[in-house]
Design a protein around this motif. Structure first.
Motif, PDB file in Angstrom:
ATOM      1  N   ASN A   1      28.749  44.410  45.398  1.00  0.00           N
ATOM      2  CA  ASN A   1      28.458  43.974  44.029  1.00  0.00           C
ATOM      3  C   ASN A   1      28.813  45.059  43.021  1.00  0.00           C
ATOM      4  OD1 ASN A   1      27.477  41.625  45.123  1.00  0.00           O
ATOM      5  ND2 ASN A   1      25.340  42.114  44.784  1.00  0.00           N
ATOM      6  N   LYS A   2      28.467  46.304  43.324  1.00  0.00           N
ATOM      7  CA  LYS A   2      28.755  47.421  42.427  1.00  0.00           C
ATOM      8  C   LYS A   2      30.266  47.649  42.325  1.00  0.00           C
ATOM      9  CE  LYS A   2      25.972  50.167  40.331  1.00  0.00           C
ATOM     10  NZ  LYS A   2      25.350  49.758  39.102  1.00  0.00           N
TER      11      LYS A   2
ATOM     12  N   GLN B   1      31.620  44.915  40.043  1.00  0.00           N
ATOM     13  CA  GLN B   1      31.194  45.175  38.665  1.00  0.00           C
ATOM     14  C   GLN B   1      32.025  46.296  38.039  1.00  0.00           C
ATOM     15  OE1 GLN B   1      27.121  46.383  38.408  1.00  0.00           O
ATOM     16  NE2 GLN B   1      27.067  46.257  36.184  1.00  0.00           N
ATOM     17  N   ASN B   2      32.191  47.390  38.744  1.00  0.00           N
ATOM     18  CA  ASN B   2      32.970  48.510  38.208  1.00  0.00           C
ATOM     19  C   ASN B   2      34.444  48.166  38.070  1.00  0.00           C
ATOM     20  OD1 ASN B   2      30.753  50.150  37.913  1.00  0.00           O
ATOM     21  ND2 ASN B   2      30.955  51.039  39.946  1.00  0.00           N
TER      22      ASN B   2
ATOM     23  N   ILE C   1      26.982  43.228  32.751  1.00  0.00           N
ATOM     24  CA  ILE C   1      27.622  42.412  33.787  1.00  0.00           C
ATOM     25  C   ILE C   1      26.775  42.503  35.043  1.00  0.00           C
ATOM     26  CG2 ILE C   1      29.633  42.142  35.276  1.00  0.00           C
ATOM     27  CD1 ILE C   1      31.347  43.211  33.047  1.00  0.00           C
ATOM     28  N   GLU C   2      26.438  41.330  35.608  1.00  0.00           N
ATOM     29  CA  GLU C   2      25.675  41.274  36.854  1.00  0.00           C
ATOM     30  C   GLU C   2      26.497  40.480  37.865  1.00  0.00           C
ATOM     31  OE1 GLU C   2      21.478  39.361  38.453  1.00  0.00           O
ATOM     32  OE2 GLU C   2      21.867  39.494  36.309  1.00  0.00           O
ATOM     33  N   VAL C   3      26.597  40.985  39.074  1.00  0.00           N
ATOM     34  CA  VAL C   3      27.399  40.337  40.109  1.00  0.00           C
ATOM     35  C   VAL C   3      26.493  39.955  41.273  1.00  0.00           C
ATOM     36  CG1 VAL C   3      29.318  40.603  41.709  1.00  0.00           C
ATOM     37  CG2 VAL C   3      29.437  41.665  39.464  1.00  0.00           C
TER      38      VAL C   3
ATOM     39  N   ILE D   1      29.655  35.946  38.759  1.00  0.00           N
ATOM     40  CA  ILE D   1      29.668  37.037  37.785  1.00  0.00           C
ATOM     41  C   ILE D   1      28.950  36.550  36.533  1.00  0.00           C
ATOM     42  CG2 ILE D   1      31.124  38.574  36.440  1.00  0.00           C
ATOM     43  CD1 ILE D   1      33.339  37.925  38.580  1.00  0.00           C
TER      44      ILE D   1
END
Length: 99
Positions: free
Chosen positions: A21-22, A25-26, A42-44, A58
Motif C-alpha cells: 500500500n505504501k 501511495q508513494n 491518498i489512502e490505498v 485508491i
C-alpha cells in the motif's frame, strides 16, 4: 524498502500488504503527471486473494471538489509498478474521491 513476498504451500502469494500500500501511495505521489496541489491525502487499500487476484482501491481526498485527477494516468502508473514488483497484473484498480 524490502517487501516480503512468499508463496505458501498452495502456491498463493503472501505479501506484506502495508508495504505494498505504501509503495503504491508513494508511486502515485512521485510519478503522477496530474496537479497534486489539489490532493489532500491518498489512502490505498489492496486485497490479494488465493488465486493471485489483486484488487486495488485508491481513495483520494481533494481540496477542490470540482477538479478531478487523470484516472487513466493513475491506473497506468499503479499497474506498471505492481507488474514490476509482483509480476502479476491487478484484476481491478479503482479510484474513489472522498468528500
Amino acid at each position: 524498502m524490502y517487501i516480503s513476498i512468499e508463496r505458501n504451500n498452495r502456491g498463493a502469494l503472501e505479501i506484506e500488504i502495508n508495504a505494498l500500500n505504501k509503495l503504491i501511495q508513494n508511486t502515485i505521489l512521485m510519478r503522477s503527471n496530474s496537479d497534486l496541489k489539489n490532493v489532500g491525502n491518498i489512502e490505498v487499500l489492496t486485497d490479494l486473494y488465493q488465486d493471485n487476484l489483486l484488487y486495488v482501491l485508491i481513495k483520494i481526498d481533494l481540496k477542490d471538489k470540482t477538479e478531478l485527477l487523470d484516472e487513466t494516468q493513475i491506473n497506468k502508473t499503479v499497474e506498471e509498478i505492481i507488474v514490476k514488483t509482483l509480476s502479476i497484473k491487478p484484476k481491478n484498480i479503482a479510484v474513489a474521491y472522498k468528500r
